[in-house]
Design a protein around this motif. Sequence first.
Motif, PDB file in Angstrom:
ATOM      1  N   ARG A  68      99.505  50.933  22.692  1.00  0.00           N
ATOM      2  CA  ARG A  68      99.475  52.456  23.282  1.00  0.00           C
ATOM      3  C   ARG A  68      98.329  53.074  22.873  1.00  0.00           C
ATOM      4  N   ARG A 128     100.644  54.312  29.420  1.00  0.00           N
ATOM      5  CA  ARG A 128     100.684  55.202  27.883  1.00  0.00           C
ATOM      6  C   ARG A 128      99.565  53.608  27.337  1.00  0.00           C
ATOM      7  N   ALA A 150      97.253  52.537  17.948  1.00  0.00           N
ATOM      8  CA  ALA A 150      96.709  52.645  18.990  1.00  0.00           C
ATOM      9  C   ALA A 150      95.733  52.595  18.848  1.00  0.00           C
ATOM     10  N   GLU A 162      95.315  56.420  22.792  1.00  0.00           N
ATOM     11  CA  GLU A 162      95.530  57.749  22.957  1.00  0.00           C
ATOM     12  C   GLU A 162      94.135  58.268  23.265  1.00  0.00           C
ATOM     13  N   THR A 207      91.984  53.918  21.199  1.00  0.00           N
ATOM     14  CA  THR A 207      91.465  55.398  21.470  1.00  0.00           C
ATOM     15  C   THR A 207      90.767  55.654  22.836  1.00  0.00           C
TER      16      THR A 207
END
Length: 140
Positions: free
Chosen positions: A35, A27, A5, A37, A7
């Motif tokens: 993806r 997402r 992921a 976050e 950030t």
Amino acid sequence: MPDEALTVLVYSDNALTRERVRLALGRRPAADLPRVEFVEVATEWAVLDRVRRGGVDLAILDGEAVPAGGMGVCRTIKDEIFAAPPVLVLLGRPQDRWLASWSYADGAVAHPLDPVATADAAASLLRTGVTSGVDVSTSS
């Protein structure tokens, strides 16, 4: 690319603005990226603390936030934090692009946020990891 992921820090004093950014990026801001976050913050102190700790792949800062606008916060990040992440600023109006340049933002999009333009600008910065200079090609 591994599915680790990314950030994305989203700064605004307005929860609705933070939500609009999250919805625009979804997402995955692009199919070729992992993806994302989200880390949402509402104060300048929280932005600077989180960016200094590292691990932020992209910071999206609301230029209309109060009391500390995103462009001033961007300038502080770029002036004071070594290896700062790329920063996308949200402009109150398209004519404020010169302020985005002053702040050393890596990209800019104007309110009202166009979800496609916002996701495209974020994806471009996540791909390149730009560290300084406004890239107007990622702007709406």
